[in-house]
Design a protein around this motif. Structure first.
Motif, PDB file in Angstrom:
ATOM      1  N   LEU A 172       0.831  -1.197   0.000  1.00 47.69           N
ATOM      2  CA  LEU A 172       0.000   0.000   0.000  1.00 47.69           C
ATOM      3  C   LEU A 172       0.866   1.248   0.000  1.00 47.69           C
ATOM      4  CD1 LEU A 172      -2.461  -0.994   2.876  1.00 47.69           C
ATOM      5  CD2 LEU A 172      -2.782  -1.358   0.432  1.00 47.69           C
ATOM      6  N   THR A 173       0.411   2.255  -0.733  1.00 43.15           N
ATOM      7  CA  THR A 173       1.018   3.579  -0.654  1.00 43.15           C
ATOM      8  C   THR A 173      -0.124   4.568  -0.449  1.00 43.15           C
ATOM      9  OG1 THR A 173       0.879   4.085  -3.017  1.00 43.15           O
ATOM     10  CG2 THR A 173       2.867   2.945  -2.256  1.00 43.15           C
ATOM     11  N   PHE A 174       0.125   5.584   0.377  1.00 43.81           N
ATOM     12  CA  PHE A 174      -0.902   6.592   0.612  1.00 43.81           C
ATOM     13  C   PHE A 174      -0.297   7.793   1.326  1.00 43.81           C
ATOM     14  CE2 PHE A 174      -1.037   3.395   3.957  1.00 43.81           C
ATOM     15  CZ  PHE A 174      -0.951   4.135   5.122  1.00 43.81           C
ATOM     16  N   TRP A 175      -1.038   8.878   1.327  1.00 42.57           N
ATOM     17  CA  TRP A 175      -0.692  10.081   2.075  1.00 42.57           C
ATOM     18  C   TRP A 175      -1.490  10.025   3.369  1.00 42.57           C
ATOM     19  CZ3 TRP A 175       2.685  13.868   2.458  1.00 42.57           C
ATOM     20  CH2 TRP A 175       2.369  15.007   3.188  1.00 42.57           C
ATOM     21  N   MET A 176      -0.821  10.132   4.518  1.00 47.02           N
ATOM     22  CA  MET A 176      -1.476  10.088   5.828  1.00 47.02           C
ATOM     23  C   MET A 176      -1.580  11.506   6.373  1.00 47.02           C
ATOM     24  SD  MET A 176      -2.663   8.298   8.418  1.00 47.02           S
ATOM     25  CE  MET A 176      -1.987   6.695   8.713  1.00 47.02           C
ATOM     26  N   GLU A 177      -2.801  11.900   6.687  1.00 50.53           N
ATOM     27  CA  GLU A 177      -3.015  13.218   7.274  1.00 50.53           C
ATOM     28  C   GLU A 177      -4.192  13.145   8.235  1.00 50.53           C
ATOM     29  OE1 GLU A 177      -3.823  17.813   5.852  1.00 50.53           O
ATOM     30  OE2 GLU A 177      -3.040  16.359   4.432  1.00 50.53           O
ATOM     31  N   ARG A 178      -3.948  13.583   9.468  1.00 47.75           N
ATOM     32  CA  ARG A 178      -4.969  13.576  10.523  1.00 47.75           C
ATOM     33  C   ARG A 178      -5.588  12.196  10.705  1.00 47.75           C
ATOM     34  NH1 ARG A 178      -7.904  19.314   9.144  1.00 47.75           N
ATOM     35  NH2 ARG A 178      -6.027  20.554   9.457  1.00 47.75           N
ATOM     36  N   GLY A 179      -4.750  11.178  10.572  1.00 44.66           N
ATOM     37  CA  GLY A 179      -5.209   9.804  10.770  1.00 44.66           C
ATOM     38  C   GLY A 179      -5.984   9.217   9.603  1.00 44.66           C
ATOM     39  N   ARG A 180      -6.105   9.964   8.514  1.00 49.47           N
ATOM     40  CA  ARG A 180      -6.840   9.482   7.346  1.00 49.47           C
ATOM     41  C   ARG A 180      -5.879   9.212   6.194  1.00 49.47           C
ATOM     42  NH1 ARG A 180     -11.451  13.385   5.913  1.00 49.47           N
ATOM     43  NH2 ARG A 180     -11.976  11.655   4.550  1.00 49.47           N
ATOM     44  N   LYS A 181      -6.257   8.244   5.365  1.00 56.25           N
ATOM     45  CA  LYS A 181      -5.452   7.870   4.205  1.00 56.25           C
ATOM     46  C   LYS A 181      -6.025   8.521   2.952  1.00 56.25           C
ATOM     47  CE  LYS A 181      -4.513   3.407   6.243  1.00 56.25           C
ATOM     48  NZ  LYS A 181      -4.852   1.987   6.216  1.00 56.25           N
ATOM     49  N   PHE A 182      -5.148   9.177   2.192  1.00 56.87           N
ATOM     50  CA  PHE A 182      -5.533   9.796   0.938  1.00 56.87           C
ATOM     51  C   PHE A 182      -4.663   9.228  -0.179  1.00 56.87           C
ATOM     52  CE2 PHE A 182      -6.472  12.775   4.309  1.00 56.87           C
ATOM     53  CZ  PHE A 182      -7.752  13.218   3.996  1.00 56.87           C
ATOM     54  N   HIS A 183      -5.184   9.204  -1.388  1.00 57.55           N
ATOM     55  CA  HIS A 183      -4.439   8.728  -2.560  1.00 57.55           C
ATOM     56  C   HIS A 183      -3.953   7.289  -2.373  1.00 57.55           C
ATOM     57  CE1 HIS A 183      -4.526  12.900  -3.775  1.00 57.55           C
ATOM     58  NE2 HIS A 183      -3.926  13.229  -2.652  1.00 57.55           N
ATOM     59  N   LEU A 184      -4.810   6.467  -1.774  1.00 66.16           N
ATOM     60  CA  LEU A 184      -4.459   5.066  -1.502  1.00 66.16           C
ATOM     61  C   LEU A 184      -4.330   4.282  -2.807  1.00 66.16           C
ATOM     62  CD1 LEU A 184      -4.118   2.681   0.479  1.00 66.16           C
ATOM     63  CD2 LEU A 184      -6.605   2.430   0.429  1.00 66.16           C
ATOM     64  N   GLU A 185      -3.203   3.609  -2.943  1.00 73.11           N
ATOM     65  CA  GLU A 185      -2.951   2.724  -4.091  1.00 73.11           C
ATOM     66  C   GLU A 185      -2.491   1.374  -3.558  1.00 73.11           C
ATOM     67  OE1 GLU A 185      -3.511   3.395  -7.275  1.00 73.11           O
ATOM     68  OE2 GLU A 185      -3.961   5.532  -7.012  1.00 73.11           O
ATOM     69  N   ARG A 186      -2.908   0.312  -4.244  1.00 74.64           N
ATOM     70  CA  ARG A 186      -2.532  -1.053  -3.869  1.00 74.64           C
ATOM     71  C   ARG A 186      -1.718  -1.683  -4.988  1.00 74.64           C
ATOM     72  NH1 ARG A 186      -7.688  -0.189  -1.963  1.00 74.64           N
ATOM     73  NH2 ARG A 186      -8.022  -0.745   0.210  1.00 74.64           N
ATOM     74  N   PHE A 187      -0.721  -2.462  -4.600  1.00 80.80           N
ATOM     75  CA  PHE A 187       0.167  -3.109  -5.574  1.00 80.80           C
ATOM     76  C   PHE A 187       0.384  -4.562  -5.189  1.00 80.80           C
ATOM     77  CE2 PHE A 187       1.097   1.363  -5.474  1.00 80.80           C
ATOM     78  CZ  PHE A 187       1.158   1.702  -6.814  1.00 80.80           C
ATOM     79  N   LYS A 188       0.548  -5.395  -6.202  1.00 80.07           N
ATOM     80  CA  LYS A 188       0.809  -6.816  -5.975  1.00 80.07           C
ATOM     81  C   LYS A 188       2.282  -7.094  -5.767  1.00 80.07           C
ATOM     82  CE  LYS A 188      -3.202  -8.474  -8.480  1.00 80.07           C
ATOM     83  NZ  LYS A 188      -3.694  -9.289  -9.598  1.00 80.07           N
ATOM     84  N   THR A 189       3.154  -6.181  -6.249  1.00 78.48           N
ATOM     85  CA  THR A 189       4.591  -6.437  -6.143  1.00 78.48           C
ATOM     86  C   THR A 189       5.293  -5.307  -5.393  1.00 78.48           C
ATOM     87  OG1 THR A 189       5.204  -5.328  -8.212  1.00 78.48           O
ATOM     88  CG2 THR A 189       4.579  -7.669  -8.354  1.00 78.48           C
ATOM     89  N   GLU A 190       6.347  -5.664  -4.714  1.00 74.04           N
ATOM     90  CA  GLU A 190       7.185  -4.694  -4.009  1.00 74.04           C
ATOM     91  C   GLU A 190       7.776  -3.687  -4.985  1.00 74.04           C
ATOM     92  OE1 GLU A 190      11.109  -4.708  -1.059  1.00 74.04           O
ATOM     93  OE2 GLU A 190      10.485  -6.564  -2.043  1.00 74.04           O
ATOM     94  N   SER A 191       8.232  -4.172  -6.126  1.00 77.99           N
ATOM     95  CA  SER A 191       8.857  -3.311  -7.119  1.00 77.99           C
ATOM     96  C   SER A 191       7.910  -2.225  -7.611  1.00 77.99           C
ATOM     97  CB  SER A 191       9.354  -4.154  -8.300  1.00 77.99           C
ATOM     98  OG  SER A 191       9.919  -3.336  -9.281  1.00 77.99           O
ATOM     99  N   ALA A 192       6.704  -2.587  -7.982  1.00 85.36           N
ATOM    100  CA  ALA A 192       5.731  -1.609  -8.479  1.00 85.36           C
ATOM    101  C   ALA A 192       5.390  -0.589  -7.396  1.00 85.36           C
ATOM    102  CB  ALA A 192       4.473  -2.317  -8.964  1.00 85.36           C
TER     103      ALA A 192
END
Length: 75
Positions: free
Chosen positions: A41-61
């Motif tokens: 998972l990648t995301f921007w964390m602000e005030r305990g909330r996740k924004f721009h959440l993206e999910r990936f199957k591989t570490e490289s991606a």
């Protein structure tokens, strides 16, 4: 790119390390890279909330996307 390579690549930039968190407990207002089971998972964390959440199957991606987000480079 793997997590170790990502950390080295980010360290070589002028991006403040306080702006991102790689596999650690995040603070507020940070880009976060986290592994949840088999998903990355990648995301921007602000005030305990996740924004721009993206999910990936591989570490490289996930690492490549994260690097581009943190350094504001086009994918």
């Amino acid at each position: 790119m793997n997590v170790d390579e990502l950390r080295a690549a980010l360290a070589a930039t002028d991006v403040d390390p306080c702006m991102y968190c790689v596999l650690e407990k995040p603070d507020d207002c940070q880009w976060v890279l986290r592994r949840q089971g088999k998903v990355w998972l990648t995301f921007w964390m602000e005030r305990g909330r996740k924004f721009h959440l993206e999910r990936f199957k591989t570490e490289s991606a996930a690492c490549e996307y994260f690097y581009n987000q943190v350094t504001n480079r086009a994918f």
